[in-house]
Design a protein around this motif. Structure first.
Motif, mmCIF file in Angstrom:
data_model
loop_
_atom_site.group_PDB
_atom_site.id
_atom_site.type_symbol
_atom_site.label_atom_id
_atom_site.label_comp_id
_atom_site.label_asym_id
_atom_site.label_seq_id
_atom_site.Cartn_x
_atom_site.Cartn_y
_atom_site.Cartn_z
ATOM 1 N N GLU A 112 12.766 29.567 14.648
ATOM 2 C CA GLU A 112 11.205 29.603 13.955
ATOM 3 C C GLU A 112 11.627 30.479 12.601
ATOM 4 O O GLU A 112 10.874 29.959 11.768
ATOM 5 N N GLU A 113 11.921 31.148 12.569
ATOM 6 C CA GLU A 113 12.195 32.210 11.360
ATOM 7 C C GLU A 113 12.975 31.429 10.257
ATOM 8 O O GLU A 113 12.540 31.466 9.034
ATOM 9 N N VAL A 114 14.039 30.915 10.629
ATOM 10 C CA VAL A 114 15.050 30.205 9.736
ATOM 11 C C VAL A 114 14.152 28.829 9.116
ATOM 12 O O VAL A 114 14.295 28.686 8.145
ATOM 13 N N ALA A 115 13.418 28.349 10.089
ATOM 14 C CA ALA A 115 12.712 26.858 9.708
ATOM 15 C C ALA A 115 11.591 27.495 8.602
ATOM 16 O O ALA A 115 11.385 26.685 7.783
ATOM 17 N N LYS A 116 11.069 28.596 8.692
ATOM 18 C CA LYS A 116 9.838 29.162 7.691
ATOM 19 C C LYS A 116 10.655 29.834 6.632
ATOM 20 O O LYS A 116 9.914 29.967 5.449
ATOM 21 N N PHE A 117 11.898 29.886 6.538
ATOM 22 C CA PHE A 117 12.714 30.693 5.155
ATOM 23 C C PHE A 117 12.568 29.762 3.847
ATOM 24 O O PHE A 117 12.966 28.388 4.028
ATOM 25 N N VAL A 118 12.096 30.456 2.785
ATOM 26 C CA VAL A 118 12.122 29.729 1.613
ATOM 27 C C VAL A 118 13.021 30.795 0.590
ATOM 28 O O VAL A 118 12.304 31.907 0.341
ATOM 29 N N PRO A 119 13.829 30.164 -0.326
ATOM 30 C CA PRO A 119 14.780 31.198 -1.192
ATOM 31 C C PRO A 119 13.755 31.405 -2.354
ATOM 32 O O PRO A 119 12.870 30.635 -2.693
ATOM 33 N N SER A 120 13.946 32.705 -2.886
ATOM 34 C CA SER A 120 13.097 33.067 -3.947
ATOM 35 C C SER A 120 13.582 31.963 -5.106
ATOM 36 O O SER A 120 14.740 31.533 -5.126
ATOM 37 N N LEU A 121 12.614 31.966 -5.999
ATOM 38 C CA LEU A 121 12.965 30.933 -7.173
ATOM 39 C C LEU A 121 13.768 31.759 -7.905
ATOM 40 O O LEU A 121 14.662 31.227 -8.667
ATOM 41 N N GLU A 122 13.908 33.000 -8.023
ATOM 42 C CA GLU A 122 14.803 33.779 -8.902
ATOM 43 C C GLU A 122 16.181 33.397 -8.394
ATOM 44 O O GLU A 122 17.080 33.355 -9.510
ATOM 45 N N VAL A 123 16.505 33.220 -7.305
ATOM 46 C CA VAL A 123 17.829 33.244 -6.850
ATOM 47 C C VAL A 123 18.170 31.609 -7.330
ATOM 48 O O VAL A 123 19.297 31.584 -7.742
ATOM 49 N N GLU A 124 17.462 30.741 -7.178
ATOM 50 C CA GLU A 124 17.627 29.296 -7.564
ATOM 51 C C GLU A 124 17.889 29.077 -9.165
ATOM 52 O O GLU A 124 18.706 28.571 -9.642
ATOM 53 N N VAL A 153 21.455 28.690 -13.890
ATOM 54 C CA VAL A 153 22.362 29.225 -14.964
ATOM 55 C C VAL A 153 23.758 29.551 -14.901
ATOM 56 O O VAL A 153 24.445 29.025 -15.625
ATOM 57 N N ILE A 154 24.104 30.030 -13.634
ATOM 58 C CA ILE A 154 25.568 30.226 -13.446
ATOM 59 C C ILE A 154 26.285 29.046 -13.397
ATOM 60 O O ILE A 154 27.237 28.930 -14.235
#
Length: 46
Positions: free
Chosen positions: A6-18, A23-24
């Motif tokens: 359930e926790e993995v399904a709710k996970f949303v990566p932060s925009l800063e990382v994306e 950029v990299i």
């Protein structure tokens, strides 16, 4: 107890990382090999 699935399904990566990832991946950065090749070419051309 924590439901891992359930926790993995709710996970949303932060925009800063994306944004950092974009950029990299999109930058054509010179590494030490590129710099040495350029220096050797310049010396050879002289």
């Amino acid at each position: 107890m924590i439901n891992f699935d359930e926790e993995v399904a709710k996970f949303v990566p932060s925009l800063e990382v994306e944004q950092a990832e974009d950029v990299i991946n999109n930058n054509d950065l010179s590494d030490i090999t590129d710099i040495i090749k350029t220096m050797m070419k310049d010396l050879k051309d002289k």
